[in-house]
Design an enzyme around this catalytic site. Structure first.
Site, mmCIF file in Angstrom:
data_model
loop_
_atom_site.group_PDB
_atom_site.id
_atom_site.type_symbol
_atom_site.label_atom_id
_atom_site.label_comp_id
_atom_site.label_asym_id
_atom_site.label_seq_id
_atom_site.Cartn_x
_atom_site.Cartn_y
_atom_site.Cartn_z
ATOM 1 N N ARG A 108 -36.388 -27.301 -37.597
ATOM 2 C CA ARG A 108 -35.092 -27.525 -37.930
ATOM 3 C C ARG A 108 -34.440 -28.402 -36.790
ATOM 4 O O ARG A 108 -34.371 -27.915 -35.653
ATOM 5 C CB ARG A 108 -34.193 -26.125 -37.886
ATOM 6 C CG ARG A 108 -32.577 -26.575 -37.765
ATOM 7 C CD ARG A 108 -31.691 -25.172 -38.158
ATOM 8 N NE ARG A 108 -31.738 -25.139 -39.564
ATOM 9 C CZ ARG A 108 -30.836 -24.455 -40.224
ATOM 10 N NH1 ARG A 108 -29.982 -23.876 -39.648
ATOM 11 N NH2 ARG A 108 -30.873 -24.448 -41.694
ATOM 12 N N HIS A 135 -31.417 -31.126 -46.205
ATOM 13 C CA HIS A 135 -31.778 -29.942 -46.016
ATOM 14 C C HIS A 135 -32.719 -29.527 -47.595
ATOM 15 O O HIS A 135 -32.051 -28.829 -48.276
ATOM 16 C CB HIS A 135 -30.689 -29.080 -46.159
ATOM 17 C CG HIS A 135 -30.963 -27.674 -45.704
ATOM 18 N ND1 HIS A 135 -32.256 -27.044 -45.244
ATOM 19 C CD2 HIS A 135 -30.011 -26.776 -45.522
ATOM 20 C CE1 HIS A 135 -31.997 -26.008 -44.970
ATOM 21 N NE2 HIS A 135 -30.691 -25.291 -45.243
ATOM 22 N N GLN A 138 -33.165 -25.937 -48.910
ATOM 23 C CA GLN A 138 -31.932 -25.169 -49.161
ATOM 24 C C GLN A 138 -31.934 -25.697 -50.840
ATOM 25 O O GLN A 138 -31.491 -24.968 -51.718
ATOM 26 C CB GLN A 138 -30.762 -25.588 -48.623
ATOM 27 C CG GLN A 138 -29.453 -25.316 -49.136
ATOM 28 C CD GLN A 138 -29.355 -23.896 -49.005
ATOM 29 O OE1 GLN A 138 -29.327 -23.243 -47.835
ATOM 30 N NE2 GLN A 138 -28.971 -22.926 -49.980
ATOM 31 N N ASP A 227 -19.658 -26.554 -48.937
ATOM 32 C CA ASP A 227 -20.350 -26.172 -47.521
ATOM 33 C C ASP A 227 -19.269 -26.403 -46.480
ATOM 34 O O ASP A 227 -18.206 -27.008 -46.713
ATOM 35 C CB ASP A 227 -21.443 -27.192 -47.370
ATOM 36 C CG ASP A 227 -22.475 -27.287 -46.273
ATOM 37 O OD1 ASP A 227 -22.227 -26.166 -45.446
ATOM 38 O OD2 ASP A 227 -23.253 -28.310 -45.842
ATOM 39 N N CYS A 267 -24.338 -23.071 -49.611
ATOM 40 C CA CYS A 267 -25.394 -22.868 -48.691
ATOM 41 C C CYS A 267 -25.346 -21.608 -47.802
ATOM 42 O O CYS A 267 -26.375 -21.077 -47.099
ATOM 43 C CB CYS A 267 -26.043 -23.978 -48.170
ATOM 44 S SG CYS A 267 -24.758 -24.944 -47.358
ATOM 45 N N ARG A 295 -33.699 -18.763 -51.075
ATOM 46 C CA ARG A 295 -34.311 -19.496 -49.783
ATOM 47 C C ARG A 295 -35.833 -18.945 -49.596
ATOM 48 O O ARG A 295 -36.659 -19.713 -49.649
ATOM 49 C CB ARG A 295 -33.563 -19.246 -48.547
ATOM 50 C CG ARG A 295 -32.302 -20.002 -48.622
ATOM 51 C CD ARG A 295 -32.384 -21.430 -48.766
ATOM 52 N NE ARG A 295 -33.112 -21.885 -47.807
ATOM 53 C CZ ARG A 295 -32.753 -22.130 -46.542
ATOM 54 N NH1 ARG A 295 -31.371 -22.137 -45.988
ATOM 55 N NH2 ARG A 295 -33.485 -22.834 -45.551
HETATM 56 N N1 CP Z 1 -28.292 -22.264 -45.503
HETATM 57 C C1 CP Z 1 -28.844 -22.164 -44.110
HETATM 58 O O1 CP Z 1 -29.785 -23.036 -43.902
HETATM 59 O O2 CP Z 1 -28.565 -21.321 -43.330
HETATM 60 P P1 CP Z 1 -28.842 -20.890 -41.768
HETATM 61 O O3 CP Z 1 -28.296 -22.073 -41.141
HETATM 62 O O4 CP Z 1 -28.399 -19.518 -41.346
HETATM 63 O O5 CP Z 1 -30.423 -20.996 -41.610
HETATM 64 N N1 NVA Z 2 -24.198 -28.877 -43.481
HETATM 65 C C1 NVA Z 2 -24.594 -27.547 -42.648
HETATM 66 C C2 NVA Z 2 -25.374 -26.805 -43.517
HETATM 67 C C3 NVA Z 2 -26.130 -25.597 -42.975
HETATM 68 C C4 NVA Z 2 -26.942 -24.781 -43.595
HETATM 69 C C5 NVA Z 2 -24.819 -28.032 -41.396
HETATM 70 O O1 NVA Z 2 -25.731 -28.859 -41.371
HETATM 71 O O2 NVA Z 2 -24.362 -27.080 -40.352
#
Ligand code: CP
Ligand code: NVA
Length: 309
Positions: A108, A135, A138, A227, A267, A295
């Site tokens: 990530r 992502h 997701q 989101d 999400c 997920r």
């Molecule tokens: N939706 C998602 O990716 O959640 P986290 O940021 O908690 O991993």
């Molecule tokens: N758009 C959000 C998604 C989190 C899962 C971010 O990037 O923070």
């Protein structure tokens, strides 16, 4: 590592539609076993996964770690401080070192280029657990959830309301391979990446719309999707964004406009009272927790695919 380049999962459209649908079917099979407490399937026995995080996470960390463990493997969590990717050490060096310890890498990250570099230099599969750009895991979970609740994904009208961000880019890339009606309703100036919109439109597979009128866009939606208005890395813009996103909150009035059959998805994490109200989050047609659960199951399918299991 072997001689040929391993499979990775950096964008959802790295694979053709048939492969994505196959992965989703596999995800459902493995989900059925796991939810029935059948833990006999251990394809990842004696395998390890390195999980690099440069941003916070709850769902991604716990779902990957739990999923990999349940399938027999051991996952190693590397928090933002332990690697300091790009600062303490270059991505291309990290990729080669971890490839010699681990059978798979999940990451990530902020810069999408780092995900591309990890996949380029690693000799094991790399899975994108979110970048500033996209992502894909997701949206695999979202696709699985839509299949479960509606019986099919193709032809669904997915109306995303909010910032044209990483989630939107992965939806656009799914729409490039699977026939959908995808609408992103966002304030002016917060549209998704133009090249990605173009990629999705050029594919000629789906109907793609970018709108600035959410109340019009949500009509007859299969799913209304929300989101946060300020993603990770943008939190200092949160106050300015809050005023720019007025009218883009998913509330009862908007869901009424969508129609009684519309599902609500997010999400997560959600900022209740901002992009979505409590009442929409808690409504019977809110499928956000099934979506979050998926997920793990969708990612198990992805990991099995890239690991050749
Ligand atoms: N939706 C998602 O990716 O959640 P986290 O940021 O908690 O991993
Ligand atoms: N758009 C959000 C998604 C989190 C899962 C971010 O990037 O923070």
């Amino acid at each position: 590592g072997g001689d040929s380049k391993p499979l990775s999962f950096i964008h959802i459209d790295d694979y053709p539609k048939e492969t994505i649908l196959k992965i989703l079917e596999r995800s459902k099979e493995v989900k059925a076993a796991i939810t029935a407490y059948d833990h006999s399937y251990k394809p990842f026995a004696d395998k390890t996964m390195a999980m690099i995080f440069t941003k916070p996470s709850m769902r991604t960390r716990v779902s990957f770690e739990t999923g990999f463990y349940l399938l027999g493997g051991h996952a190693i969590y590397l928090d933002p401080k332990s690697i300091e990717l790009g600062k303490r050490e270059e991505t291309r060096d990290i990729a080669r070192v971890l490839s010699n310890y681990n059978d798979i890498i999940m990451a990530r990250l902020f810069a999408h280029q780092d995900a591309l570099d990890l996949a380029k230099y690693a000799t094991v599969p790399v899975i994108n657990g979110l970048t500033d750009y996209n992502h894909p895991c997701q949206i695999m979970a979202d696709a699985l959830t839509i299949q479960e609740v509606t019986g099919g994904l193709e032809g669904a009208k997915v109306v995303y309301v909010g910032d044209g961000n990483n989630i939107v880019h992965s939806w656009l890339r799914l729409a490039a391979i699977v026939p959908l009606h995808f609408v992103c309703a966002c304030p002016r100036g917060f549209e998704p990446d133009a090249a990605t919109v173009e990629l999705a439109r050029k594919a000629g597979v789906s109907k793609i719309e970018i709108s600035n009128d959410p109340m019009e866009a949500v009509k007859d939606a299969t799913v209304v999707y929300s989101d946060v208005w300020a993603s990770m890395g943008q939190k200092e813009e949160a106050a300015a964004r809050l005023s720019r996103f007025q009218g883009f909150q998913v509330n009862d009035e908007m869901m009424k406009r969508a129609g009684k059959d519309a599902y609500f998805m997010h999400c997560l994490p959600a900022e209740r009272g901002k992009e979505v109200t409590d009442s929409v989050m808690e409504a019977p047609n809110s499928i956000v927790f099934q979506q979050a659960e998926n997920r793990m199951h969708a990612q198990n399918g992805v990991m099995l695919h890239v690991m050749g299991c």
